[in-house]
Design an enzyme around this catalytic site. Structure first.
Site, PDB file in Angstrom:
ATOM      1  N   LYS B  52       0.839  -1.209   0.000  1.00  0.00           N
ATOM      2  CA  LYS B  52       0.000   0.000   0.000  1.00  0.00           C
ATOM      3  C   LYS B  52       0.869   1.252   0.000  1.00  0.00           C
ATOM      4  O   LYS B  52       0.563   2.233  -0.675  1.00  0.00           O
ATOM      5  CB  LYS B  52      -0.952  -0.026   1.206  1.00  0.00           C
ATOM      6  CG  LYS B  52      -2.084  -1.042   1.025  1.00  0.00           C
ATOM      7  CD  LYS B  52      -2.858  -1.344   2.307  1.00  0.00           C
ATOM      8  CE  LYS B  52      -3.835  -2.501   2.062  1.00  0.00           C
ATOM      9  NZ  LYS B  52      -4.518  -2.977   3.271  1.00  0.00           N
ATOM     10  N   GLN B  96      -4.714  -2.166   9.504  1.00  0.00           N
ATOM     11  CA  GLN B  96      -4.574  -3.452   8.826  1.00  0.00           C
ATOM     12  C   GLN B  96      -5.191  -4.582   9.661  1.00  0.00           C
ATOM     13  O   GLN B  96      -4.872  -4.733  10.841  1.00  0.00           O
ATOM     14  CB  GLN B  96      -3.081  -3.734   8.572  1.00  0.00           C
ATOM     15  CG  GLN B  96      -2.818  -5.013   7.806  1.00  0.00           C
ATOM     16  CD  GLN B  96      -3.374  -4.955   6.370  1.00  0.00           C
ATOM     17  OE1 GLN B  96      -3.161  -3.983   5.647  1.00  0.00           O
ATOM     18  NE2 GLN B  96      -4.092  -5.996   5.983  1.00  0.00           N
ATOM     19  N   ASP B 119     -11.226   2.646   3.968  1.00  0.00           N
ATOM     20  CA  ASP B 119     -11.670   1.265   3.763  1.00  0.00           C
ATOM     21  C   ASP B 119     -13.188   1.208   3.541  1.00  0.00           C
ATOM     22  O   ASP B 119     -13.699   0.222   3.003  1.00  0.00           O
ATOM     23  CB  ASP B 119     -11.345   0.404   5.000  1.00  0.00           C
ATOM     24  CG  ASP B 119     -10.006  -0.328   4.880  1.00  0.00           C
ATOM     25  OD1 ASP B 119      -9.559  -0.569   3.741  1.00  0.00           O
ATOM     26  OD2 ASP B 119      -9.430  -0.665   5.933  1.00  0.00           O
TER      27      ASP B 119
END
Lengths: 312, 312
Positions: B52, B96, B119
């Site tokens: 990422k 995460q 997200d």
């Protein structure tokens, strides 16, 4: 024999159970309060609000009401909402839909304190429901789950076809029924106006939920043998038109005298021939929606007053 | 000829378009920033976080990183989240998954400022998506929508079967595809481990999305002729086992040397025989998920900095 699922009886049982929970709260000095907010003077909305208040009185919930002028600015409605958010006597409230065109209903919903959002429409509550962590289940889909339970129908592993994708029925119901949960675990198909071959989707289903607002859209030819049929539709149909179509159609006498009758999204008589169980209109889902608003109000009071109660 | 949908190519185009948007932001003095939070030292999570960050650098997004000790208290993670909520240089961030067992991931998500929740997992953002008013679409379902668009597949009126009901793929995808919207209007069936006769549900679908995490669960016999197949699964399979099964199976040489290969939830070779279009694994959905995180970060910066940009 097809079972006619009696929503009035199931709702009555739920109200009885809630009365006990309300007494528990009262013993702890906490009387649940529900407020209704009505902007404008739509007669149907006025009727709904009156019904909700009467329902509250019957079970011992204190009812409050706020009228907002139909020509008022959105800010005036927002002020009323802010006051209810701050009012410790009001554990839950609903802003009766529809609001006038100059008001954005989505923005209205976002301003409701999620802990008082007994409709379960606030995005945070919708998101929690999707995640399997619902605070307030919206009243109609929750009522449908209770009706299925009362009829001994476990959705696990069943094929469910929902016709309709409204924010208040279809969308929350698919999200509830696909949950990895005791009253979920169904395989759900969501149909709507763009669906190809709707009949194939309803015919193959173990459970059909019609929530689309089209009078008698779904007839017996679209129902598989032995299916369970839940009819959410409440449509007013002009009686003179229907009489010319079918003089034998059952109807409620008092409504008939008013010149209309209520029919669902399902053609009851032909669907009943196929179904193992079916809800009537009226007397099926409608009373459940009303009962589950009381349920959410009691739950809201329990959460805010930190008093544990047994919910039905 | 079956079209192999090239996720790398589509993702690359999206990154190019985002680079232009990022330049617009930079010209206005606003450089988008994405932070990653990693609690503990799971090697796979470390790899994802590194990817990422590299993705960010490639397109001109500033990347930030916060490590939290795997043994730290939940409160320490919450503090890190609060700092990111307050940091004006960070427009979006992700925590995460998975977090260590002593931390409640749901509670973690709820603490993320919804405007920085790239997200799209915060309940408020999930609720907005369900209502047809999405702020951040979760990256994988959004990527799937972009892949369908790139392949010229309009979901309107199509029968879509989604296999899997996870919070990050199945649930948001059904809610996106049933919307009354240009990239919605599909008739969607959600299947999962409790589904009866899965093959019948996938075989009758125009579009099959497999997102269940079971290696090659869906083979060609379960795919209707001419269907579009989207394979979200990324499963590591031991090569020695597979070789004994089928010495002809295609695999990536470098992975094979590591002793495993990646396979999807779809048995690619047999499904390809039936499908009109299919995504490979790797190189299908995976690159899209990564690209859509960048998309959401640019959107977050655009919203927070109040600078309009063209999003792909």
């Amino acid at each position: 024999m097809t079972e006619i699922i009696d929503g009035n009886a199931v709702a009555s049982q739920i109200r009885d159970d809630l009365t006990a929970a309300i007494e528990t709260l009262a013993d702890a000095g906490a009387r649940p309060g529900l407020a209704t907010v009505l902007m404008g003077d739509d007669p149907a909305s006025q009727t709904y609000v009156n019904m909700k208040q009467r329902d509250c009185e019957e079970v011992g919930i204190e009812s409050h009401h706020v009228d907002v002028d139909g020509d008022a600015s959105p800010a005036e409605l927002y002020d009323a909402i802010a006051d209810l958010n701050d009012d410790p006597d009001v554990h839950g409230y609903i802003v009766q839909a529809p609001v006038p065109d100059h008001v954005d209903y989505r923005e209205v919903i976002r301003r409701v304190d999620p802990i008082k959002d007994v409709d379960g429409f606030h995005p945070e509550n919708v998101g929690r429901l999707v995640a399997g962590d619902a605070r307030f289940r919206p009243c109609t889909p929750h009522g449908i789950q209770k009706l299925l339970e009362s009829a001994g129908v476990d959705p696990e592993g069943k094929d469910v076809t929902i016709v309709g994708r409204s924010d208040i029925v279809g969308k929350p119901l698919v999200n509830l029924l696909i949950q990895k949960a005791e009253d979920g675990n169904a395989t759900v198909t969501v149909c709507h106006s763009r669906t190809d071959d709707l009949g194939a989707k309803t015919r193959s289903a173990d459970i059909v939920v019609a929530a689309v607002g089209v009078p008698e859209l779904i007839d017996g030819s679209m129902i598989g043998e032995g299916a369970v049929v839940i009819d959410v539709g409440v449509n007013r149909v002009d009686v003179s038109e229907r009489r010319s179509e079918d003089s034998q159609t059952a109807s409620d006498q008092s409504d008939t005298e008013k010149g209309y009758e209520l029919v669902g999204d399902v053609e009851f008589e032909s669907a009943k021939e196929q179904a193992s169980a079916i809800t009537p209109v009226p007397g099926g889902v409608g009373p459940m929606t009303r009962a589950m608003l009381l349920y959410n109000t009691v739950k809201a009071a329990s959460l805010q007053e930190d008093v544990a109660v047994d919910l039905p």
